[in-house]
Design a protein around this motif. Structure first.
Motif, mmCIF file in Angstrom:
data_model
loop_
_atom_site.group_PDB
_atom_site.id
_atom_site.type_symbol
_atom_site.label_atom_id
_atom_site.label_comp_id
_atom_site.label_asym_id
_atom_site.label_seq_id
_atom_site.Cartn_x
_atom_site.Cartn_y
_atom_site.Cartn_z
ATOM 1 N N LEU A 39 0.906 -1.450 -0.048
ATOM 2 C CA LEU A 39 -0.214 0.114 -0.149
ATOM 3 C C LEU A 39 0.707 1.269 0.204
ATOM 4 O O LEU A 39 0.274 2.227 -0.545
ATOM 5 N N GLU A 40 1.415 1.282 0.574
ATOM 6 C CA GLU A 40 2.748 2.670 1.318
ATOM 7 C C GLU A 40 3.590 3.173 -0.206
ATOM 8 O O GLU A 40 5.108 1.939 -0.565
ATOM 9 N N PRO A 41 3.687 3.837 -0.972
ATOM 10 C CA PRO A 41 4.416 3.964 -2.214
ATOM 11 C C PRO A 41 6.011 4.357 -1.728
ATOM 12 O O PRO A 41 6.942 4.453 -2.467
ATOM 13 N N ALA A 42 6.382 4.424 -0.345
ATOM 14 C CA ALA A 42 7.014 4.913 0.273
ATOM 15 C C ALA A 42 8.465 3.820 0.744
ATOM 16 O O ALA A 42 9.520 3.991 0.727
ATOM 17 N N TRP A 43 8.067 2.862 0.374
ATOM 18 C CA TRP A 43 8.228 1.303 0.331
ATOM 19 C C TRP A 43 8.345 0.504 -1.149
ATOM 20 O O TRP A 43 8.876 -1.012 -1.152
ATOM 21 N N ALA A 44 8.164 1.611 -2.188
ATOM 22 C CA ALA A 44 8.383 0.977 -3.112
ATOM 23 C C ALA A 44 9.634 -0.211 -3.878
ATOM 24 O O ALA A 44 9.413 -1.051 -4.114
ATOM 25 N N GLU A 45 10.781 0.410 -3.823
ATOM 26 C CA GLU A 45 12.014 -0.459 -3.579
ATOM 27 C C GLU A 45 12.127 -2.071 -2.816
ATOM 28 O O GLU A 45 12.070 -2.639 -3.085
ATOM 29 N N LEU A 46 11.294 -1.641 -1.604
ATOM 30 C CA LEU A 46 11.197 -2.811 -0.978
ATOM 31 C C LEU A 46 10.051 -3.681 -1.337
ATOM 32 O O LEU A 46 10.450 -5.127 -1.257
ATOM 33 N N ARG A 47 8.820 -3.842 -2.107
ATOM 34 C CA ARG A 47 7.976 -3.842 -2.979
ATOM 35 C C ARG A 47 8.827 -4.833 -3.917
ATOM 36 O O ARG A 47 8.412 -5.703 -4.377
ATOM 37 N N ALA A 48 9.358 -4.250 -4.883
ATOM 38 C CA ALA A 48 9.867 -4.469 -6.117
ATOM 39 C C ALA A 48 10.735 -5.676 -6.209
ATOM 40 O O ALA A 48 10.828 -6.558 -7.262
ATOM 41 N N LEU A 49 11.493 -5.720 -4.356
ATOM 42 C CA LEU A 49 12.419 -7.311 -4.669
ATOM 43 C C LEU A 49 11.544 -8.624 -4.505
ATOM 44 O O LEU A 49 12.431 -9.519 -4.289
ATOM 45 N N HIS A 50 10.501 -8.129 -4.224
ATOM 46 C CA HIS A 50 9.758 -9.502 -4.140
ATOM 47 C C HIS A 50 8.897 -10.154 -5.124
ATOM 48 O O HIS A 50 8.630 -9.233 -5.984
ATOM 49 N N PRO A 51 7.803 -10.973 -5.461
ATOM 50 C CA PRO A 51 7.643 -12.087 -5.837
ATOM 51 C C PRO A 51 5.752 -10.643 -6.454
ATOM 52 O O PRO A 51 5.731 -10.022 -5.609
ATOM 53 N N SER A 57 6.108 -15.377 0.128
ATOM 54 C CA SER A 57 6.577 -14.541 0.620
ATOM 55 C C SER A 57 5.987 -14.459 1.844
ATOM 56 O O SER A 57 6.708 -14.464 3.398
ATOM 57 N N ARG A 58 4.466 -14.080 2.507
ATOM 58 C CA ARG A 58 3.584 -14.193 3.997
ATOM 59 C C ARG A 58 4.573 -14.998 4.666
ATOM 60 O O ARG A 58 4.723 -15.367 5.432
ATOM 61 N N ASP A 59 4.148 -16.488 3.426
ATOM 62 C CA ASP A 59 3.898 -17.453 4.597
ATOM 63 C C ASP A 59 5.611 -18.048 4.834
ATOM 64 O O ASP A 59 5.863 -18.668 5.988
ATOM 65 N N LYS A 60 6.560 -17.999 4.610
ATOM 66 C CA LYS A 60 7.928 -17.607 4.755
ATOM 67 C C LYS A 60 8.102 -17.076 5.746
ATOM 68 O O LYS A 60 9.095 -17.671 6.561
ATOM 69 N N LEU A 61 7.497 -15.832 5.820
ATOM 70 C CA LEU A 61 8.073 -14.608 7.211
ATOM 71 C C LEU A 61 7.487 -15.681 7.757
ATOM 72 O O LEU A 61 7.723 -15.531 8.932
ATOM 73 N N HIS A 62 6.187 -15.443 7.794
ATOM 74 C CA HIS A 62 5.510 -16.401 9.085
ATOM 75 C C HIS A 62 6.531 -17.398 9.238
ATOM 76 O O HIS A 62 6.586 -17.525 10.884
ATOM 77 N N TRP A 63 6.584 -18.111 8.912
ATOM 78 C CA TRP A 63 7.099 -19.840 9.424
ATOM 79 C C TRP A 63 8.260 -19.502 10.002
ATOM 80 O O TRP A 63 9.002 -19.912 11.210
ATOM 81 N N PHE A 64 9.143 -18.653 9.256
ATOM 82 C CA PHE A 64 10.415 -18.145 9.501
ATOM 83 C C PHE A 64 10.508 -17.824 10.688
ATOM 84 O O PHE A 64 11.085 -17.558 12.224
ATOM 85 N N LEU A 65 9.724 -17.023 11.456
ATOM 86 C CA LEU A 65 9.136 -15.898 12.209
ATOM 87 C C LEU A 65 8.727 -17.057 13.221
ATOM 88 O O LEU A 65 9.876 -15.924 14.818
ATOM 89 N N CYS A 66 7.819 -16.995 13.202
ATOM 90 C CA CYS A 66 7.683 -18.393 14.292
ATOM 91 C C CYS A 66 8.667 -19.226 15.487
ATOM 92 O O CYS A 66 8.639 -19.041 16.627
ATOM 93 N N GLY A 67 9.395 -19.767 14.306
ATOM 94 C CA GLY A 67 10.477 -20.142 15.167
ATOM 95 C C GLY A 67 12.009 -19.948 15.756
ATOM 96 O O GLY A 67 12.224 -19.515 16.788
ATOM 97 N N TRP A 68 12.176 -17.599 14.775
ATOM 98 C CA TRP A 68 13.562 -17.092 15.491
ATOM 99 C C TRP A 68 12.342 -16.330 16.123
ATOM 100 O O TRP A 68 13.191 -15.971 17.347
ATOM 101 N N LEU A 69 11.043 -16.660 16.986
ATOM 102 C CA LEU A 69 11.232 -15.931 18.272
ATOM 103 C C LEU A 69 10.439 -17.446 19.027
ATOM 104 O O LEU A 69 10.277 -16.753 19.870
ATOM 105 N N GLY A 70 10.832 -18.149 18.733
ATOM 106 C CA GLY A 70 10.933 -19.447 20.048
ATOM 107 C C GLY A 70 9.862 -20.024 19.665
ATOM 108 O O GLY A 70 9.770 -21.019 21.116
ATOM 109 N N GLY A 71 9.087 -20.305 19.061
ATOM 110 C CA GLY A 71 7.974 -21.288 18.836
ATOM 111 C C GLY A 71 8.350 -22.417 17.284
ATOM 112 O O GLY A 71 9.403 -22.642 17.851
#
Length: 138
Positions: A39-51, A57-71
Motif C-alpha cells: 500500500l505504501e509508495p514509500a516502500w516501493a523499492e522494497l516491494r520491487a524485490l518481491h515476487p 513470501s507471507r508464508d515463508k516470513l510467518h514460518w521463519f518468525l515463528c521459529g526465530w521468536l522461539g516457537g
C-alpha cells in the motif's frame, strides 16, 4: 531470538513467540507488514524485490518468525536451515532497502498493537538481522 531458558527465579522463561501471542499474532504481524508494503509508495523499492504475488513470501516470513521468536520451527521443517544471508544474496539490498524493511515492520508492529517495550526489543533484533542482509554499499 529466544529469551533466556529460565528466569531469575529458576522458572522456565516465556519465549518471545509466546509473549507476542503465538502463531495467530505472528500471522497478523506478517500480514500487516506485507499489506503495508503493497500500500505504501514509500516502500516501493522494497516491494520491487518481491515476487508479483506475496502469498509465498507471507508464508515463508510467518514460518521463519515463528521459529526465530522461539516457537515452532515450521521454516526449518520445510526448507532446512534458513541461511538468511545466502538466500537474500540474489537481491540488491542496501541501506535504503534495509531502512524500508525496518520502517514497514515498525509500523506493522504498532498497528497490530504490540506492547511498545516488547516492540523496542524486537526492533533491535530485527535491525541486526536486516543489516546483516545488506549486500550493496548504499
Amino acid at each position: 531470538m529466544s529469551l533466556e531458558d529460565v528466569n531469575d527465579r529458576g522458572e522456565p522463561a516465556v519465549s518471545a513467540f509466546d509473549l507476542l501471542g503465538g502463531e495467530p499474532k505472528v500471522r497478523e504481524l506478517v500480514d500487516r507488514f506485507y499489506d503495508l508494503m503493497e500500500l505504501e509508495p514509500a516502500w516501493a523499492e522494497l516491494r520491487a524485490l518481491h515476487p508479483t504475488t506475496l502469498e509465498g513470501s507471507r508464508d515463508k516470513l510467518h514460518w521463519f518468525l515463528c521459529g526465530w521468536l522461539g516457537g515452532p520451527q515450521h521454516y526449518i521443517e520445510r526448507f532446512g536451515h534458513p541461511r538468511l544471508r545466502a538466500r537474500h544474496l540474489p537481491f540488491a539490498i542496501g541501506i535504503k532497502e534495509r531502512d524500508q524493511w525496518m520502517a514497514c515492520m515498525e509500523q506493522a508492529m504498532r498497528e497490530v498493537g504490540m506492547d511498545p517495550a516488547f516492540a523496542e526489543r524486537l526492533k533491535a533484533s530485527f535491525f541486526n538481522t536486516a543489516d546483516w542482509m545488506r549486500n550493496k554499499g548504499v
